[in-house]
Design a protein around this motif. Structure first.
Motif, mmCIF file in Angstrom:
data_model
loop_
_atom_site.group_PDB
_atom_site.id
_atom_site.type_symbol
_atom_site.label_atom_id
_atom_site.label_comp_id
_atom_site.label_asym_id
_atom_site.label_seq_id
_atom_site.Cartn_x
_atom_site.Cartn_y
_atom_site.Cartn_z
ATOM 1 N N UNK A 65 -76.894 -90.610 101.144
ATOM 2 C CA UNK A 65 -77.279 -90.921 102.524
ATOM 3 C C UNK A 65 -76.546 -90.062 103.551
ATOM 4 N N UNK A 66 -75.216 -89.904 103.447
ATOM 5 C CA UNK A 66 -74.570 -89.016 104.431
ATOM 6 C C UNK A 66 -75.107 -87.588 104.381
ATOM 7 N N UNK A 67 -75.407 -87.099 103.167
ATOM 8 C CA UNK A 67 -75.908 -85.722 103.068
ATOM 9 C C UNK A 67 -77.249 -85.602 103.787
ATOM 10 N N UNK A 68 -78.117 -86.570 103.535
ATOM 11 C CA UNK A 68 -79.413 -86.544 104.199
ATOM 12 C C UNK A 68 -79.256 -86.689 105.710
ATOM 13 N N UNK A 69 -78.303 -87.539 106.119
ATOM 14 C CA UNK A 69 -78.082 -87.737 107.543
ATOM 15 C C UNK A 69 -77.636 -86.445 108.198
#
Lengths: 112, 942
Positions: free
Chosen positions: B409-413
């Motif tokens: 999720x952080x990477x996608x964010x």
């Protein structure tokens, strides 16, 4: 006797239904007449069958059910008015459309 | 107060339309409701910030659980402030956008209506009530997207959006009703407190799925985002208001409103956060490739909505706070960007970024003013977007999840954030720099008045202020709203995340070790993307063109085609077919319950069969059959029909119904006469045209109907009777003053029915009169065929003529007798009327229509009217004596020579029946007979 009347009702209904499914207005009118006879008789029979028992106080010891009779009486008169109306409708449509098919379009023959 | 806020826009609704030729007044009037509502809300703000919930309620349709219930807490106050506040600026901006054109008035009206609907959504306490406003926003959005209804692109865009948001609304309705059934109430207060109940119910997946469907369609979440870019054909003020600041936030609002019910559930996280992150990525990625400025902004809006949804999906209080904060920020920086796009569009004549370049030279002020919101959108420091982006990254790092998702999720964010830098750069750099304009439709670009920039200044200032002092909002209204949204937050937050934070702690930004690095990465990534745009565009151009609207249009056309085919199949214009449908339906619905009947013969003693009656019945059945067998020979069939009717008359007499026998007899004579008249116009035979298949089918249906009726009537007739008629029999003499119970029922007990029935009779007679009015004999088709009838048309047999005249007075005497005795013996108004009519029509038959009609004393239509009037006034008469309508009165009098004499008001009523029957019957007969005369119809009869 009840069975006979029931069979009679069935025959009247069947004839009426068969006729209102026909393609010509006059047959449908006849069918409606038979069907309204059937309906009247059916309503009347809901008061059961009685012999010599008119619903007049003092005329007989027993009385037939007066309510279905009253309902059927008006139904007969209205049925007459409706028959007249349907007949005139059929007349009107035959003059306007030049054929007497219920759909207003006669596929089978030349316009009369 | 709350109701006033909701109603204000509606009260001002007609104003702008009335003032459409005075644009300044119109906009002034249109800006008042949001302005007043804004001020009222600010007044209430201190109260709700303390956590109070203001409720207002009155029962609307209590049977359905519908109440007009309004609720104002910090969350709805935040949204209502956004709606009204941005509403004012949009009104102002629209005034310049439409530049005094009268269509502006239509716009103001629609926007006011929309505003009311939107306020309704956020202020509603009852969920059904909310849903009504929810659907209203979809409808008004449809009207606003199709504002330029003469353009196909507008119409199609509007239809697509209505299809998607309307469908979502339907799903939402289902979800809300399910939830209401689980909780037993549609009030938010009850529902928000019923978390355990809802989550443990077996219908929970349906509730969640349907409600999410409603929210996602409204807020343009993937894959329902497709309508939003196509909604950009609306005027720019609409895009700025509905499609970035308010309506698309309605879905978000719903998610936040129901946050206490759903959050913390596993499927909530997977669906809401999952859809949110996909929407974020798709939106921000596609935005870069949009050449249309508004298209770019639309996809950017989609990505921001996805971001907010993702945050809500985390289900923690902190993430919810950040979501609310970003929602406010997004409204503040996206609305001015839309306004900028609108200004450029008006000035340059196009919004295509391939043509609009180097505008900085022409609009330096606009460039400066839009730099701030663009930078805020990209997340540059000291602007409001900076904080919400940062906090978003923090929240995605600290999310409640673990394992692979926690890294993913952080990477996608971060990826999404980089994309957003990319499209912000493209929008700004491409519009204001990037070389020179290419083939602008308007050259040189028209300068708008400086006043147009006022809202832009306001928004830019707001972006800067919130960027410098985010605590203003974050620790104030946002914190209060988050607390209001998360009513029972202590219960909700899973142990993994931070405990209940009332005010969001901004120091997380400084504390986080990676954050600066991540910021740098997103900016560089965005910059790199923008620099490589030529390559990217070339790559994008090679992708297959997936235009959702075209597919949707094709689907729509197909659907329309299918439904047309289906309609034509069922409704093919054939009355014969419709009769079949009706009959089969009736058979199925009456036959179905009969199948379960076990006892066909009841206990009632059967009546013994006597030979005479049995013979009559058999004959009758045979004749009825003959009618259907011989129906091709019409005259034969008609004669059999008449005979059937006469036999039925005898049947009535046999089975103790003398009144019926009398009535049926008189009617039968006239009915056959009418049919005979009609037959003279019609072909004398019916062709054999039914196919064998159709014939067999009809025989089967008729047999089923016949057998069904026979069985049913047998089942009833053999059962013992208990009827309400005992009452009539017992009270006929004492209550109605007559011994003929049938007649007493007709004119007294059930007099109102009879009044209705003679009215039907009168209407039928008038209809016959109207239909025959313009019929002419010469119209009769094919004279040749009907010569048989023509011969009889004007010849009246001498014998009949002579006989008919003396019969008349005798018949009238009989009918008078029948009428008078009717109350006590078989007879009465109906029968007497029919006898009179038959006697009079005999004169027509015997002597010809002209002869008879000259001698008639009255017209028939007035007669019908008079009959109805007599019957009606008799009924009203009882009202004068304070009795209910149609109460009868009777008394016995002693007259010299005649003896005891009874008078009853029922007799007067019966007179009305008699007159109506005579008038109606003669009206029908005479008008049909008139058609027979060879010398044309003459004067009309009736």
């Amino acid at each position: 006797m009840e069975a006979l009347v029931a069979i009679l009702l069935g025959v009247l209904t069947a004839s009426g239904v068969f006729l209102i499914l026909r393609a010509r207005t006059f047959s449908v009118v006849l069918g409606l007449t038979l069907l309204s006879h059937a309906v009247n008789l059916f309503l009347f029979s809901m008061g059961r069958l009685h012999t010599n028992a008119p619903a007049v106080i003092g005329e007989a010891a027993q009385h037939a059910d007066p309510l279905p009779q009253a309902l059927v009486l008006t139904a007969i008169v209205i049925g007459f008015a409706m028959t007249a109306f349907v007949v005139v409708l059929a007349l009107r449509s035959v003059l306007e459309l030049k054929n007497d098919h219920v759909d207003g379009v006669d596929k089978n023959e030349e316009p009369i | 107060m709350l109701l006033l806020i909701l109603l204000l826009p509606l009260l001002f609704l007609p104003g702008p339309l009335l003032l459409r030729h005075a644009p300044r007044w119109a906009v002034g009037l249109a800006s008042l409701p949001p302005l007043i509502a804004f001020i009222l809300l600010l007044q209430l703000l201190p109260t709700v910030m303390q956590g109070q919930v203001l409720l207002y309620q009155f029962d609307w349709v209590p049977e359905l659980g519908l109440t007009v219930a309004l609720r104002l807490d910090a969350l709805s106050a935040l949204f209502a402030l956004l709606i009204t506040g941005i509403g004012v600026t949009v009104m102002y901006y629209a005034h310049h956008y439409f530049a005094g054109k009268p269509e502006a008035a239509r716009f103001y009206t629609l926007i006011l209506a929309f505003m009311a609907a939107m306020l309704g959504i956020v202020l509603a306490e009852n969920l059904i009530f909310m849903l009504i406003f929810w659907e209203l926003t979809s409808l008004i959005s449809f009207l606003l997207i199709g504002f330029y209804g003469n353009k196909q692109i507008s119409r199609r865009g509007a239809r697509l959006s209505l299809f998607i948001t309307g469908g979502g609304g339907l799903a939402l309705l289902g979800g809300i009703i399910l939830m209401g059934q689980v909780v037993g109430s549609y009030q938010l207060t009850d529902i928000l407190a019923a978390r355990e109940l809802i989550q443990n119910d077996s219908r929970f997946p349906w509730i969640l799925g349907l409600i999410l469907l409603g929210a996602f369609t409204k807020s343009a979440q993937f894959p329902f985002h497709l309508w939003l870019p196509h909604a950009m054909s609306a005027p720019t003020p609409v895009s700025a208001y509905l499609h970035s600041a308010t309506m698309v936030k309605a879905g978000i609002f719903l998610l936040i409103r129901l946050f206490p019910v759903f959050s913390g559930h596993e499927s909530w996280f997977y669906w809401v956060a999952g859809i949110g992150v996909v929407t974020l990525l798709v939106g921000s990625f596609v935005a870069i490739f949009m050449h249309d400025m508004k298209g770019l902004l639309a996809y950017s809006t989609i990505s921001h909505l996805g971001l907010i949804t993702l945050l809500i999906g985390f289900g923690t209080h902190g993430a919810l706070t950040v979501a609310l904060f970003h929602l406010v920020n997004h409204a503040l920086f996206k609305a001015p960007l839309f306004m900028m796009a609108g200004v450029v569009d008006k000035a340059a004549g196009t919004r295509d970024l391939r043509q609009v370049n180097g505008m900085a030279k022409h609009f330096p002020l606009l460039m400066l003013l839009s730099f701030i919101p663009t930078a805020a959108m990209a997340g540059l420091p000291y602007l409001n977007g900076y904080f919400s982006k940062k906090l978003f990254i923090v929240e995605s790092l600290n999310g409640p999840h673990s394992g692979m998702i926690a890294t993913l999720i952080p990477i996608l964010a971060i990826l999404g954030a980089a994309f957003s830098v990319g499209y912000a750069l493209r929008l700004f750099h491409n519009t204001f720099f990037n070389g020179k304009p290419v083939d602008l439709p308007n050259w040189p670009p028209k300068k708008p008045s400086s006043w147009t920039y006022a809202p832009l200044v306001f928004f830019a200032a707001a972006c800067v202020i919130l960027g410098l002092w985010p605590e203003l909002m974050l620790h104030g209204l946002i914190a209060a709203a988050a607390n209001a949204a998360n009513v029972s937050s202590d219960l909700l937050i899973p142990a993994t995340s931070a405990p209940h934070i009332v005010s969001y702690d901004l120091s997380v930004i400084q504390d986080h070790p990676w954050l600066s690095l991540i910021s740098a990465v997103t900016f560089l990534g965005g910059l790199a993307m923008y620099s490589a745009r030529k390559t990217l565009f070339a790559w994008h151009a090679k992708l297959p063109n997936l235009n959702a609207k075209d597919h949707f249009e094709k689907l729509m056309q197909k659907l329309i085609g299918w439904s047309q085919d289906a309609v034509h199949m069922v409704e093919n214009g054939s009355l014969q077919r419709y009769v079949l449908y009706l009959l089969v339906t009736a058979l199925v619905f009456t036959g179905w319950p009969l199948i379960g009947l076990e006892i066909w013969q009841g206990e009632r003693e059967l009546m013994p069969i006597d030979a005479m009656t049995a013979g009559g019945i058999v004959l009758l059945a045979a004749m009825a059959l003959a009618v259907s067998v011989l129906h091709h020979q019409r005259i034969t069939a008609l004669l059999f029909t008449g005979a059937t009717g006469l036999f039925i008359t005898i049947g009535f007499a046999r089975f103790s119904a003398p009144d019926l026998a009398l009535t049926q007899f008189s009617v039968e004579v006239m009915a056959i006469m009418i049919m005979m008249l009609a037959l003279s116009f019609l072909p004398q035979t019916s062709p054999h045209e039914s196919s064998r298949l159709r014939w067999s089918r009809d025989v089967v249906i008729a047999s089923i109907a016949g057998i069904g009726v026979a069985l049913l009537s047998f089942a009833v007739m053999t059962r013992p009777q208990s009827s309400i008629s005992d009452y009539f029999l017992a009270n006929s003499v004492s209550g109605g003053g007559g011994t003929n119970v049938v007649n007493v029922i007709l004119v007294d007990f059930r007099g109102f029915d009879t009044l209705g029935e003679i009215t039907v009779l009168a209407i039928a007679a008038l209809a016959v009169f109207a239909l025959t009015r313009n019929l002419r004999l010469k119209d009769r088709p094919n004279h040749q065929q009907n010569e048989y009838w023509n011969g009889f048309a004007e010849s009246h047999p001498l014998f009949l003529r002579v006989l008919a005249r003396p019969i008349l007075p005798m018949a009238l005497l009989v009918s008078a007798y029948i009428f008078l005795r009717g109350h006590n013996l078989p007879g009465g108004g109906f029968i007497a009327g029919l006898i009179t009519a038959a006697a009079l029509s005999l004169q027509y038959v015997a002597c010809g229509i002209r002869w008879a009609h000259v001698r008639m004393l009255t017209q028939f239509r007035p007669l019908v009217g008079a009959g109805l009037l007599i019957a009606g006034t008799t009924g009203v008469g009882s009202l004068i004596f304070g009795k209910p309508f149609l109460t009868s009165w009777f008394g016995h009098f002693e007259l010299p020579f005649i003896g005891e004499f009874e008078l009853a008001t029922a007799l007067l009523f019966d007179l009305g029946v008699y007159v109506t029957v005579v008038g109606a019957t003669l009206l029908i007969l005479a008008n049909m007979g008139r058609l027979m005369t060879i010398h044309g119809p003459g004067k009309e009869i009736g």
